[in-house]
Enzyme design. Structure first.
Site, PDB file in Angstrom:
ATOM      1  N   LYS A  22      -8.908  -0.366  12.216  1.00 47.09           N
ATOM      2  CA  LYS A  22      -8.730  -1.993  12.015  1.00 47.09           C
ATOM      3  C   LYS A  22      -9.356  -2.559  13.386  1.00 47.09           C
ATOM      4  O   LYS A  22      -8.612  -2.546  14.417  1.00 47.09           O
ATOM      5  CB  LYS A  22      -7.448  -2.517  11.627  1.00 47.09           C
ATOM      6  N   ASP A  32      -2.497   4.285  10.661  1.00 48.81           N
ATOM      7  CA  ASP A  32      -2.930   2.731  10.926  1.00 48.81           C
ATOM      8  C   ASP A  32      -2.308   2.243  12.048  1.00 48.81           C
ATOM      9  O   ASP A  32      -2.757   2.199  13.183  1.00 48.81           O
ATOM     10  CB  ASP A  32      -2.649   2.055   9.469  1.00 48.81           C
ATOM     11  N   SER A  51      -6.585  -2.362  -2.167  1.00 43.20           N
ATOM     12  CA  SER A  51      -5.320  -2.177  -1.674  1.00 43.20           C
ATOM     13  C   SER A  51      -4.443  -3.239  -2.837  1.00 43.20           C
ATOM     14  O   SER A  51      -4.482  -4.090  -2.869  1.00 43.20           O
ATOM     15  CB  SER A  51      -4.885  -2.605  -0.419  1.00 43.20           C
ATOM     16  N   LEU A  74      -2.223   2.294  -3.069  1.00 40.26           N
ATOM     17  CA  LEU A  74      -0.904   1.642  -3.673  1.00 40.26           C
ATOM     18  C   LEU A  74      -0.154   1.512  -2.553  1.00 40.26           C
ATOM     19  O   LEU A  74       0.239   2.344  -1.681  1.00 40.26           O
ATOM     20  CB  LEU A  74      -0.301   2.533  -4.552  1.00 40.26           C
ATOM     21  N   LYS A  75       0.461   0.337  -2.302  1.00 40.23           N
ATOM     22  CA  LYS A  75       1.516   0.120  -1.164  1.00 40.23           C
ATOM     23  C   LYS A  75       2.516   0.679  -1.890  1.00 40.23           C
ATOM     24  O   LYS A  75       3.001   0.490  -2.863  1.00 40.23           O
ATOM     25  CB  LYS A  75       1.648  -1.323  -1.145  1.00 40.23           C
TER      26      LYS A  75
HETATM   27  O1  SMG Z   1      -7.595  -6.668   3.613  1.00 41.10           O
HETATM   28  O2  SMG Z   1      -7.658  -5.787   1.336  1.00 41.10           O
HETATM   29  C1  SMG Z   1      -7.116  -5.926   2.779  1.00 41.10           C
HETATM   30  C2  SMG Z   1      -5.585  -5.729   2.533  1.00 41.10           C
HETATM   31  C3  SMG Z   1      -5.599  -4.123   3.061  1.00 41.10           C
HETATM   32  O3  SMG Z   1      -3.411  -3.197   2.698  1.00 41.10           O
HETATM   33  C4  SMG Z   1      -4.198  -3.965   3.340  1.00 41.10           C
HETATM   34  N1  SMG Z   1      -3.782  -4.105   4.632  1.00 41.10           N
HETATM   35  O4  SMG Z   1      -1.413  -1.784   6.047  1.00 41.10           O
HETATM   36  O5  SMG Z   1      -3.502  -1.506   5.639  1.00 41.10           O
HETATM   37  C5  SMG Z   1      -2.528  -2.195   5.691  1.00 41.10           C
HETATM   38  C6  SMG Z   1      -2.448  -3.639   5.342  1.00 41.10           C
HETATM   39  C7  SMG Z   1      -2.005  -4.565   6.289  1.00 41.10           C
HETATM   40  C8  SMG Z   1      -1.769  -5.959   5.628  1.00 41.10           C
HETATM   41  S1  SMG Z   1      -0.425  -6.324   4.822  1.00 41.10           S
HETATM   42  C9  SMG Z   1       0.851  -5.953   5.878  1.00 41.10           C
HETATM   43 MG    MG Z   2      -2.117   0.427   6.417  1.00 44.72          MG
END
Ligand code: SMG
Ligand code: MG
Length: 373
Positions: A263, A239, A135, A162-163
């Protein structure tokens, strides 16, 4: 199994680089561990939330409070505590799934260790290795993003997420697609940064052949996700919106998503996570395991879950080096784009006392058998 002792250990581990999402920027993992000692074995778990209610309404201080005052007393009062019995004991307490997950997971870890059974075996794993995705946070520039993605691909990650947020969506996706080609498994995660009014804008992502768009709208906007999924070609993955098997069944039945990110911390633990997996499998909905920047403790347990048959998409479970220079367990390393599923009893990892000593900032005793609180 009798619970002898429950300690809460607050930890702060610096991240190798800041991780920016539409929820904010993390520079460290500041959370807490739960260490449960029983007469048969000990167990560990890691709180999935943050110091503030930004990703979820749950956060560390309120989880600690609800554990101390409400959950631990109920669970330690059980005649024979076991992971399968804990949820019912905690059910009078509303919500607080992340806090509940922590207690159930630590007991489950202890129970599996007591039976010399790997957590993966207990859950029903069918794989020894799990394909690793990564991520990638929001960056200041596209050049920086391309450099970062390129380094992850060189390390062998098999999928890039990608965020995104308004102002950082179409252009970064276009740039990554152009640079790394159509073969790259690419997806985006908005952490609820958009509204249904952005549907036309989000539709522009359709041309990039994304595997999925994760949680575009608010966690309680089921109707919005249903409408949006009619307008987008890109599959919607939920999610934050999915907190239970019942919510998963509803979201699938109503057409709010075509993929689910499971999760364990968000849904109240590994047993509910497995139920969501089963509901999805029955509906032909692919799932993958999400991450909360876990240390080796939570990551080992997530790997066990991601080894179940319905986890057909690469998970957000990356190597230790993606997060930390030093982990609390032996480091997880990529091998040909995959991470190994631990095969030793319980979560299969040992918490390294020296590392824990370096990153633990305080310990609070939540329970000791025979001593009144
Ligand atoms: O653990 O590699 C990891 C992070 C993965 O992007 C990730 N988590 O929304 O999926 C998600 C985010 C939540 C944490 S940051 C707000
Ligand atoms: Mg997410």
């Amino acid at each position: 199994m009798k619970i002898e002792l429950i300690d809460l250990i607050e930890i702060r581990l610096p991240l190798v680089r800041p991780f920016r999402t539409s929820c904010g920027t993390d520079t460290e993992r500041h959370t807490f561990l739960l260490h449960v000692v029983t007469d048969a074995a000990e167990g560990w778990a890691e709180f999935g939330g943050d110091p503030g209610p930004v990703y979820s309404s749950e956060f560390a201080a309120n989880a600690e409070r609800v554990l101390r005052d409400h959950l631990v007393p109920r669970v330690t009062a059980l005649h024979r505590p076991s992971a399968a019995r804990i949820a019912a004991a905690m059910s009078p307490i509303k919500g607080h799934r992340m806090a509940k997950a922590l207690l159930e997971t630590a007991v489950l870890d202890a129970e599996c260790r007591a039976h010399a059974m790997p957590l993966a075996t207990y859950l029903g794993a069918v794989r020894d290795r799990v394909p690793a995705g990564v991520s990638v946070g929001i960056m200041d520039t596209i050049a920086e993003l391309l450099e970062s993605v390129s380094a992850y691909l060189e390390q062998g990650y098999v999928r890039i997420k990608l965020k995104i947020e308004p102002g950082w969506d179409i252009e970064p996706v276009r740039a990554v697609r152009r640079e790394f080609g159509d073969e790259l498994a690419l997806q985006v995660d908005a952490n609820a940064a958009y509204s249904l009014a952005d549907a036309e804008h989000l539709r522009r992502l359709d041309e990039f052949g994304l595997v999925q768009i994760e949680q575009p709208l608010d966690e309680d906007d089921l109707r919005g996700h249903i409408e949006l999924s009619k307008l987008l070609r890109t599959p919607i993955c939920l999610d934050e919106s999915i907190r239970s098997a019942r919510e998963a069944a509803a979201a699938i039945g109503l057409g709010a998503c075509r993929i689910i990110n499971i999760k364990p911390s968000r849904v109240g633990g590994y047993l509910e996570a497995r139920r969501i997996h089963d509901v999805c499998a029955a509906h032909g909905i692919p799932v993958w395991c999400g991450g909360m920047l876990e240390t080796g403790i939570g990551r080992a347990q997530n790997l066990a879950l991601a080894a179940l048959p319905g986890f057909v998409l690469p998970s957000d479970i990356s190597a230790s080096s993606r997060y930390y220079t030093e982990d609390l367990t032996d480091a997880f390393q990529l091998d040909n784009g995959c991470l190994p599923v631990p095969d030793q009893p319980g979560s299969g990892v040992t918490v390294l006392p020296a590392a824990l000593g370096r990153y633990a900032v305080s310990t609070r005793k939540l329970y000791e058998r025979g001593s009144a609180r």
